[in-house]
Motif scaffolding. Structure first.
Motif, PDB file in Angstrom:
ATOM      1  N   GLY A 106      -0.660  -5.533  -2.426  1.00 33.23           N
ATOM      2  CA  GLY A 106       0.602  -6.214  -2.662  1.00 33.23           C
ATOM      3  C   GLY A 106       1.762  -5.283  -2.933  1.00 33.23           C
ATOM      4  N   ASP A 107       2.978  -5.788  -2.691  1.00 30.36           N
ATOM      5  CA  ASP A 107       4.214  -5.043  -2.943  1.00 30.36           C
ATOM      6  C   ASP A 107       4.260  -3.721  -2.189  1.00 30.36           C
ATOM      7  N   GLY A 108       3.718  -3.705  -0.978  1.00 30.79           N
ATOM      8  CA  GLY A 108       3.756  -2.506  -0.160  1.00 30.79           C
ATOM      9  C   GLY A 108       2.752  -1.439  -0.547  1.00 30.79           C
ATOM     10  N   ARG A 109       1.897  -1.728  -1.516  1.00 23.94           N
ATOM     11  CA  ARG A 109       0.964  -0.722  -2.036  1.00 23.94           C
ATOM     12  C   ARG A 109      -0.357  -0.744  -1.276  1.00 23.94           C
ATOM     13  N   ILE A 110      -0.881   0.433  -1.058  1.00 23.38           N
ATOM     14  CA  ILE A 110      -2.240   0.594  -0.538  1.00 23.38           C
ATOM     15  C   ILE A 110      -3.057   1.315  -1.607  1.00 23.38           C
ATOM     16  N   GLN A 111      -4.147   0.697  -2.008  1.00 26.15           N
ATOM     17  CA  GLN A 111      -5.059   1.367  -2.932  1.00 26.15           C
ATOM     18  C   GLN A 111      -6.199   1.975  -2.128  1.00 26.15           C
ATOM     19  N   TRP A 112      -6.550   3.211  -2.443  1.00 25.92           N
ATOM     20  CA  TRP A 112      -7.649   3.853  -1.718  1.00 25.92           C
ATOM     21  C   TRP A 112      -8.709   4.356  -2.690  1.00 25.92           C
ATOM     22  N   TYR A 113      -9.939   4.410  -2.193  1.00 22.90           N
ATOM     23  CA  TYR A 113     -11.081   4.934  -2.932  1.00 22.90           C
ATOM     24  C   TYR A 113     -11.835   5.906  -2.031  1.00 22.90           C
ATOM     25  N   ALA A 114     -12.178   7.058  -2.563  1.00 20.60           N
ATOM     26  CA  ALA A 114     -13.079   7.996  -1.883  1.00 20.60           C
ATOM     27  C   ALA A 114     -14.359   8.055  -2.705  1.00 20.60           C
ATOM     28  N   PHE A 115     -15.472   7.627  -2.126  1.00 17.06           N
ATOM     29  CA  PHE A 115     -16.729   7.494  -2.863  1.00 17.06           C
ATOM     30  C   PHE A 115     -17.591   8.735  -2.699  1.00 17.06           C
ATOM     31  N   GLU A 141       5.536 -10.510   2.851  1.00 19.85           N
ATOM     32  CA  GLU A 141       6.285  -9.673   3.788  1.00 19.85           C
ATOM     33  C   GLU A 141       7.623  -9.250   3.195  1.00 19.85           C
ATOM     34  N   GLU A 142       8.301 -10.188   2.536  1.00 19.61           N
ATOM     35  CA  GLU A 142       9.594  -9.856   1.925  1.00 19.61           C
ATOM     36  C   GLU A 142       9.433  -8.811   0.825  1.00 19.61           C
ATOM     37  N   ASP A 143       8.446  -9.011  -0.044  1.00 15.40           N
ATOM     38  CA  ASP A 143       8.232  -8.069  -1.154  1.00 15.40           C
ATOM     39  C   ASP A 143       7.818  -6.685  -0.645  1.00 15.40           C
ATOM     40  N   ALA A 144       6.977  -6.662   0.383  1.00 16.71           N
ATOM     41  CA  ALA A 144       6.528  -5.382   0.925  1.00 16.71           C
ATOM     42  C   ALA A 144       7.683  -4.612   1.559  1.00 16.71           C
ATOM     43  N   GLU A 145       8.502  -5.291   2.313  1.00 14.18           N
ATOM     44  CA  GLU A 145       9.628  -4.618   2.968  1.00 14.18           C
ATOM     45  C   GLU A 145      10.602  -4.048   1.939  1.00 14.18           C
ATOM     46  N   LYS A 146      10.806  -4.767   0.844  1.00 18.37           N
ATOM     47  CA  LYS A 146      11.666  -4.239  -0.219  1.00 18.37           C
ATOM     48  C   LYS A 146      11.053  -2.970  -0.819  1.00 18.37           C
ATOM     49  N   ALA A 147       9.740  -2.992  -1.017  1.00 17.22           N
ATOM     50  CA  ALA A 147       9.064  -1.820  -1.584  1.00 17.22           C
ATOM     51  C   ALA A 147       9.132  -0.633  -0.629  1.00 17.22           C
ATOM     52  N   PHE A 148       8.960  -0.895   0.667  1.00 18.73           N
ATOM     53  CA  PHE A 148       9.033   0.188   1.654  1.00 18.73           C
ATOM     54  C   PHE A 148      10.425   0.813   1.660  1.00 18.73           C
ATOM     55  N   ALA A 149      11.451  -0.047   1.600  1.00 18.07           N
ATOM     56  CA  ALA A 149      12.825   0.454   1.619  1.00 18.07           C
ATOM     57  C   ALA A 149      13.124   1.283   0.383  1.00 18.07           C
TER      58      ALA A 149
END
Length: 577
Positions: A315-324, A538-546
């Motif tokens: 959410g909010d343009g964020r990507i969470q990643w995990y390296a196991f 989509e609206e929240d993500a685009e704001k975060a990207f900007a």
């Protein structure tokens, strides 16, 4: 006894009255009922007679009747060790049933800490059954992943452009066919099978704030911070439990619920064992990154030799990643994602952890490298992973004490069911105790709860561990006739697993997980929720990207581990050439 008869007449009369009349009278009837019992108790100075119950519920005069708003008796008194997701959900379930509940939490005060937690469709069904307002508030903070493509990607053959391709076997006879996706998960199809909301994530602090707020609406002082449970004395049939607290004080309760997590003090006493050290860990972080597939994918598992790498939209343009990784017990590559350690506590405080993770994934897809390069090295955290074998030979209950959640059935995170199963525990335990009418029946009820839950939880634990062990120990880059990337015996095994996973194992697995849904089919609600969420997402993500682009925090989705001029179009193309 006259007080009892009067209260019973009022209760019986209002039960058959019209709804509007009951709504007006119920508060007064309940007050009268409570006052009546207090009067009886003061006058007689005795336990309520068991003769007031039906023959099948006859109890000794030495035991208390346990009441609810519409049933004679005193409220059941519950002490809960731990104010995590499982403990708070249990508290809310029980408060709504009229129980007297207190949560004992070790932290001095709640702070916004912790990352997203996955709620699969089964957990969402339970939340809605617990409370409609709770469900609506969770949905307001929710990010759906199960409505979009989720699955396993080839960590070496994904071409680096975050493109959307199918997961068919076309590449076997067509050398130009993309092999980016190995298998996709049928999350949406299985949710639709039962008419349930789709899997997704919510930030843990948001969830905790919602649960705390809903509990305080019922009992403002339901939680005691900074004074955790350290032990207990179960006093036998019908006599409750003495709960020992960290400050040396004691409290009395009918039931102690051990929901104090993997390092549970309640479990340690019940089973007389130490917490084992973790031999698996994940290095993790979040980053704001707009990729070409951001709005089309939920979460992706990149598989390759000896390890896997996971990314998820949170959410909010964020990507969470995990390296196991499999790490020796006690290894500290980074500060703990559970809190309690600092950067200076790690083995090498100056080590660039992003470079370290990239070195372990050398030759992997640029999609992995792009995500890592968008992450500040100093933000990387370590999350030690714990699980246990199912407690098939030991009950979760000891007298008037019971364990739930990670305290008794921690599991690998691969299926995202740890929190979900804790929520199911909370609901089933509350439903079980609601039926108990006398304090001498409580021990038996806790054993009934264990019997209700042990089979399902054991299956989920087994599936979670299997998913983790298979990916690390038995999966590799799948074999293909067009390159030399997968030539080990594990590669051939992985290739032959594909149709089984795609058409049998994954559909059966997710159908089983979602088969527990106390709400029943929700009709058009899941589609309505998804449509409403999609536009806002989509609206929240685009704001975060900007915003991230303006602040210079967003990385460009392009090849990064090697210089662009030196990097072929794909790793697979390099092998072919």
């Amino acid at each position: 006894m006259k007080f009892y008869c009067l209260a019973s007449i009022i209760s019986a009369a209002t039960a058959f009255a019209p709804t509007s009349f009951r709504a007006a009278v119920a508060p007064h009837a309940t007050t009268s009922l409570t006052a009546s019992y207090e009067a009886v108790k003061c006058v007689n100075n005795q336990r309520t007679s068991a003769l007031l119950m039906s023959d099948e519920d006859i109890s000794s005069p030495d035991y208390d009747l346990l009441g609810r708003p519409a049933r004679p008796g005193r409220p059941l008194k519950i002490a809960i060790a731990g104010g995590g997701v499982g403990g708070l959900t249990t508290a809310l379930c029980m408060l709504k049933k009229g129980f007297d509940v207190t949560v004992y939490e070790k932290t001095a005060a709640f702070a916004r800490f912790g990352g997203p937690i996955q709620f699969a469709s089964n957990a969402l069904s339970v939340i809605k059954e617990i409370d409609e307002e709770l469900f609506e508030r969770v949905m307001d903070k929710f990010t759906f992943t199960g409505t979009r493509t989720c699955g396993i990607k080839d960590g070496l053959r994904a071409d680096g452009s975050f493109r959307m391709t199918n997961d068919s076997l076309d590449y076997l006879w067509n050398a130009d066919a993309p092999a980016d996706w190995f298998v996709k998960f049928p999350l949406k199809e299985c949710a639709d099978l039962f008419g349930l909301p789709y899997t997704g994530v919510i930030d843990r602090p948001d969830l905790q704030e919602i649960l705390i707020d809903e509990c305080r609406k019922i009992k403002p002082d339901f939680i005691s911070n900074g004074n955790p449970v350290t032990g207990y004395v179960s006093k036998g049939k019908g006599n409750g439990v003495t709960v020992n607290l960290a400050d040396g004080s004691e409290v009395e309760a009918d039931i102690l619920v051990g929901s104090d997590g993997i390092w549970s003090a309640v479990r340690a006493q019940m089973y007389g064992e130490e917490i084992k050290k973790s031999e698996k860990a994940a290095l993790k972080r979040e980053t704001i990154l707009k990729t070409d597939d951001y709005f089309e994918t939920g979460y992706k598992v990149y598989i390759g030799p000896k390890r896997y790498f996971v990314t998820s939209d949170v959410g909010d343009g964020r990507i969470q990643w995990y390296a196991f990784f499999a790490l020796p017990p006690g290894t500290k590559k980074a500060p703990s994602g559970w809190g309690g350690t600092e950067r200076t506590d790690q083995a090498d405080p100056e080590e660039n952890l992003v470079d370290y993770i990239k070195s372990l994934h050398e030759g992997w897809s640029d999609e992995v490298m792009t995500v890592l390069d968008s992450t500040p090295p100093e933000s990387v955290e370590q999350r030690d992973l714990y699980d246990r074998s199912p407690e098939l030979l030991r009950s979760w209950a000891d007298g008037n004490v019971v364990l739930i959640g990670d305290a008794v059935h921690p599991m690998m995170p691969n299926l995202g069911q740890g929190g979900c199963q804790a929520i199911e525990d909370a609901f089933v335990l509350s439903e079980t105790l609601e039926l108990v009418k006398s304090s001498d029946k409580l021990e038996g009820a806790l054993q009934d709860f264990y019997k209700k839950r042990i089979v399902r939880v054991s299956i989920v634990q087994f599936l979670s561990r299997l998913a983790s062990d298979l990916i690390i120990n038995a999966f590799d880059t799948p074999w293909s006739p067009h390159d030399d990337l997968g030539k080990t015996w594990k590669s051939y095994l992985t290739f032959f697993w594909k149709p089984l996973l795609q058409y049998a194992i994954f559909p059966g697995q997710f159908a089983y997980l979602y088969s527990y849904h106390p709400t029943g089919n929700m009709g058009d609600l899941p589609a309505t929720l998804q449509a409403k969420w999609k536009k806002q997402h989509e609206e929240d993500a685009e704001k975060a990207f900007a915003a991230a682009s303006e602040d210079g925090y967003q990385a460009v989705a392009a090849p990064s581990f090697f210089k662009i001029a030196e990097q072929p179009e794909t790793v697979m193309a390099m092998k072919k050439n």
